[in-house]
Design a protein around this motif. Structure first.
Motif, mmCIF file in Angstrom:
data_model
loop_
_atom_site.group_PDB
_atom_site.id
_atom_site.type_symbol
_atom_site.label_atom_id
_atom_site.label_comp_id
_atom_site.label_asym_id
_atom_site.label_seq_id
_atom_site.Cartn_x
_atom_site.Cartn_y
_atom_site.Cartn_z
ATOM 1 N N TYR A 195 -10.799 64.292 20.531
ATOM 2 C CA TYR A 195 -11.571 63.047 20.582
ATOM 3 C C TYR A 195 -11.079 62.172 21.738
ATOM 4 N N ARG A 196 -11.957 61.264 22.168
ATOM 5 C CA ARG A 196 -11.636 60.364 23.273
ATOM 6 C C ARG A 196 -10.674 59.273 22.795
ATOM 7 N N TYR A 197 -9.626 59.054 23.559
ATOM 8 C CA TYR A 197 -8.685 57.982 23.241
ATOM 9 C C TYR A 197 -9.209 56.623 23.695
ATOM 10 N N GLU A 198 -9.964 56.621 24.804
ATOM 11 C CA GLU A 198 -10.358 55.353 25.399
ATOM 12 C C GLU A 198 -11.565 54.710 24.735
ATOM 13 N N THR A 199 -12.253 55.428 23.870
ATOM 14 C CA THR A 199 -13.412 54.846 23.180
ATOM 15 C C THR A 199 -13.650 55.572 21.861
ATOM 16 N N GLY A 200 -14.092 54.825 20.861
ATOM 17 C CA GLY A 200 -14.497 55.418 19.597
ATOM 18 C C GLY A 200 -16.008 55.361 19.475
ATOM 19 N N TYR A 201 -16.537 55.960 18.404
ATOM 20 C CA TYR A 201 -17.981 55.878 18.187
ATOM 21 C C TYR A 201 -18.295 54.506 17.606
ATOM 22 N N ARG A 202 -19.139 53.790 18.283
ATOM 23 C CA ARG A 202 -19.421 52.410 17.899
ATOM 24 C C ARG A 202 -20.901 52.094 18.094
ATOM 25 N N PRO A 203 -21.733 52.300 17.049
ATOM 26 C CA PRO A 203 -23.150 51.942 17.182
ATOM 27 C C PRO A 203 -23.312 50.432 17.314
ATOM 28 N N GLU A 204 -24.349 50.024 18.015
ATOM 29 C CA GLU A 204 -24.647 48.598 18.126
ATOM 30 C C GLU A 204 -25.564 48.175 16.976
ATOM 31 N N PHE A 205 -25.318 46.978 16.468
ATOM 32 C CA PHE A 205 -26.098 46.462 15.355
ATOM 33 C C PHE A 205 -26.920 45.254 15.819
ATOM 34 N N PRO A 206 -28.153 45.139 15.336
ATOM 35 C CA PRO A 206 -28.985 43.993 15.730
ATOM 36 C C PRO A 206 -28.293 42.671 15.379
ATOM 37 N N GLY A 207 -28.278 41.772 16.326
ATOM 38 C CA GLY A 207 -27.743 40.445 16.083
ATOM 39 C C GLY A 207 -26.242 40.309 16.166
ATOM 40 N N PHE A 231 -15.043 41.192 15.510
ATOM 41 C CA PHE A 231 -15.316 42.624 15.388
ATOM 42 C C PHE A 231 -14.040 43.394 15.738
ATOM 43 N N VAL A 232 -13.734 44.425 14.957
ATOM 44 C CA VAL A 232 -12.553 45.251 15.216
ATOM 45 C C VAL A 232 -12.921 46.711 15.041
ATOM 46 N N HIS A 233 -12.500 47.554 15.980
ATOM 47 C CA HIS A 233 -12.602 48.998 15.779
ATOM 48 C C HIS A 233 -11.192 49.513 15.478
ATOM 49 N N PRO A 234 -11.017 50.337 14.443
ATOM 50 C CA PRO A 234 -9.673 50.783 14.060
ATOM 51 C C PRO A 234 -8.899 51.473 15.177
ATOM 52 N N GLN A 235 -9.603 52.081 16.115
ATOM 53 C CA GLN A 235 -8.940 52.779 17.204
ATOM 54 C C GLN A 235 -8.250 51.798 18.161
ATOM 55 N N PHE A 236 -8.638 50.523 18.096
ATOM 56 C CA PHE A 236 -8.071 49.512 18.993
ATOM 57 C C PHE A 236 -7.704 48.265 18.187
ATOM 58 N N TRP A 237 -6.855 48.449 17.201
ATOM 59 C CA TRP A 237 -6.521 47.374 16.271
ATOM 60 C C TRP A 237 -5.627 46.341 16.957
ATOM 61 N N PRO A 238 -6.024 45.061 16.969
ATOM 62 C CA PRO A 238 -5.188 44.028 17.604
ATOM 63 C C PRO A 238 -3.914 43.777 16.794
ATOM 64 N N GLU A 239 -2.789 43.730 17.486
ATOM 65 C CA GLU A 239 -1.516 43.512 16.799
ATOM 66 C C GLU A 239 -1.451 42.137 16.139
ATOM 67 N N ASP A 240 -2.173 41.163 16.695
ATOM 68 C CA ASP A 240 -2.079 39.799 16.188
ATOM 69 C C ASP A 240 -3.213 39.434 15.238
ATOM 70 N N LEU A 241 -3.961 40.402 14.760
ATOM 71 C CA LEU A 241 -5.085 40.098 13.870
ATOM 72 C C LEU A 241 -4.564 39.624 12.507
ATOM 73 N N ASP A 242 -4.935 38.429 12.134
ATOM 74 C CA ASP A 242 -4.526 37.857 10.847
ATOM 75 C C ASP A 242 -5.744 37.845 9.920
ATOM 76 N N TYR A 243 -5.681 38.665 8.882
ATOM 77 C CA TYR A 243 -6.798 38.721 7.938
ATOM 78 C C TYR A 243 -6.444 38.090 6.595
#
Length: 488
Positions: free
Chosen positions: A150-162, A170-182
């Motif tokens: 699989y590609r390291y530089e991009t994941g599968y990410r469909p676009e959603f209306p709106g 928005f977060v993709h698990p392949q590029f999880w921000p270290e500072d994301l506070d949930y």
């Protein structure tokens, strides 16, 4: 850069260039040297650390989805006692292994392989690389691609209306921000695969709410974090012996489950449904949310350690919604059913984008070839492509079980060539082309989207690619390296 890297020039080519310093690459380095002492090899890795998948993915709860005793190397026993392992534990194990076995000094980091060309006049690969941002070349006799699929530089990410209107994150698990506070946030995870079912129970204790939004259900199978038999064997037997016994026991149990599901699909569907019903709250709508339309193992089974995903739902800290996205709004997601999901964070666990050879462009005598036009020889070489191997694991068992067999086979091939003075080995179809079959036997979306970009499997040996660890292990003992192989 992890050490002095001699060789790799036209005057002094490497014996082998290994691309990738993850599980496959570390195993390859050990197995090739095991069979060919003194082999001059180098590993190039595009990232700055060892680990591959286990360095890339850093989302909450990242872990193996197969047991660690089959995922770790058979030649370096896993020292832990749990059946499954977390991502940072696996990466640390890989780095320590590379140091302990003298592999680390052969690794060059921050090197991206852009392309490679094989010259039949010299029987050498010229590999175009970008090292620390500077273009260069490495010359090698044999090219071993341990890049995964699989590609390291991009994941599968469909676009959603709106989605541009969304006021949250928005977060993709392949590029999880270290500072994301949930903490205390409303989180919606779009997807129902292994990543989603790992994320949700890990985020649930901290987030305000966590909802899995799935278009269609997946099969879940609870597996213990640890078991008594493993602990007993580790206490009674020497480390290597205990590891061997546990490894084969777990491999056979996993494969037995796979055979059970494929041989008795209706019965296995009932079994998995019964497990879900037992672990979920009384009255939960199991048939809507956990009864897929496909048969078990048409897509990979999602392993949930100790049933943590079901337990989070039962505890009320997580929820699941089976519906489709109508549009993204500033405050969340409107569903086609008319329901609105409030969200501060939307996690798009929508899958991987598959690619062969890490996306590098490959050619022979300047003529580019596409992986999708080639047949896979024993699952790891390509027809009419000399001196190149590609390491790909099983879809129905631990990744390492197959890649270790592959590395041993490549080691045997190199030994055969070195002993007889051969400079070229190329698999040849020799007549009728086999009937084509998919390389990866899964109906998952990420596999189907990329099927035409991956090599094909055939319907006869040695072009037959089986996801059967028992038959592959038997074949490995009687396999002749000369079978449908041309040497020069």
């Amino acid at each position: 850069m992890a050490g002095t890297q001699p060789g790799g020039t036209a005057d002094r080519p490497l014996d082998v260039l290994i691309v990738g310093a993850g599980l496959s690459g570390i195993d390859a380095a050990y197995r090739l040297r095991e069979r060919n002492p003194g082999l001059d090899y180098r590993i190039v890795e595009r990232r700055s650390r060892i680990g591959g998948t286990w360095d890339l993915f850093r989302y909450p709860g990242v872990r193996s989805d197969s047991d660690i005793f089959t995922l770790s190397f058979p030649w370096n026993p896993w020292r832990g006692k749990r059946t499954m392992a977390e991502g940072d534990e696996i990466r640390d194990y890989l780095e320590q292994t590379a140091h302990d076995f003298g592999i680390y000094d052969h690794i060059q980091f921050d090197v991206d392989v852009a392309g490679a060309d094989f010259d039949t006049a010299t029987d050498l690969w010229t590999v175009d690389v970008i090292a620390d941002g500077v273009p260069g070349v490495i010359v090698t006799r044999f090219l071993y691609m341990c890049t995964g699929y699989y590609r390291y530089e991009t994941g599968y990410r469909p676009e959603f209306p709106g989605e541009k209107d969304f006021e949250g994150t928005f977060v993709h698990p392949q590029f999880w921000p270290e500072d994301l506070d949930y903490t205390g946030k409303n989180v919606v995870v779009i997807g129902s695969g292994a990543t989603a079912v790992t994320l949700i129970p890990s985020m649930a204790p901290t987030a305000g709410s966590v909802t899995m939004l799935q278009r269609s259900p997946s099969y879940m199978f609870p597996n213990p974090w640890e078991d008594g038999m493993t602990k007993l064997l580790l206490r009674l037997l020497p480390p290597q012996r205990a590891h061997d016994v546990i490894r084969w026991r777990n491999a056979l149990l996993t494969f037995g489950l796979y055979l059970y599901c494929r041989t008795f699909p209706k019965l296995s569907r009932r079994t998995l449904r019964r497990i879900a019903k037992t672990m979920l709250p009384k009255g939960f709508d199991v048939d809507t949310h956990f009864r897929p339309k496909y048969e078990p193992w048409d897509q990979r089974l999602c392993v949930i350690p100790d049933g943590d995903f079901y337990r989070a739902i039962k505890a009320g800290t997580a929820d699941v919604v089976t519906d489709t996205v109508k549009q993204i709004t500033p405050t969340g997601i409107d569903l086609d059913s008319g329901r609105h999901l409030e969200a501060d964070i939307i996690v798009t666990a929508t899958g991987l984008e598959l690619v062969a050879f890490g996306g590098a462009t490959l050619s022979v005598d300047g003529e580019k070839f596409e992986a999708g036009d080639k047949f896979a020889y024993r699952g790891y070489m390509l027809d009419d492509v000399p001196n190149m191997a590609w390491s790909v694991g099983y879809t129905n068992a631990s990744w390492t079980l197959r890649v270790d067999l592959t590395s041993q086979a490549v080691g045997d091939l190199l030994k055969h060539m070195r002993e007889r003075g051969y400079t070229r080995a190329v698999p040849t179809l020799r007549g009728t082309r086999p009937q084509a079959h998919p390389l990866l036997e899964l109906d998952s979306g990420y596999v189907q989207r990329a099927a035409s970009r991956l090599p094909k499997a055939g319907d006869r040996a040695p072009w037959l690619v089986r996801h059967n660890l028992i038959l592959d292990a038997i074949d490995a003992r009687k396999y002749e390296v000369t079978e449908e192989m041309t040497f020069t």
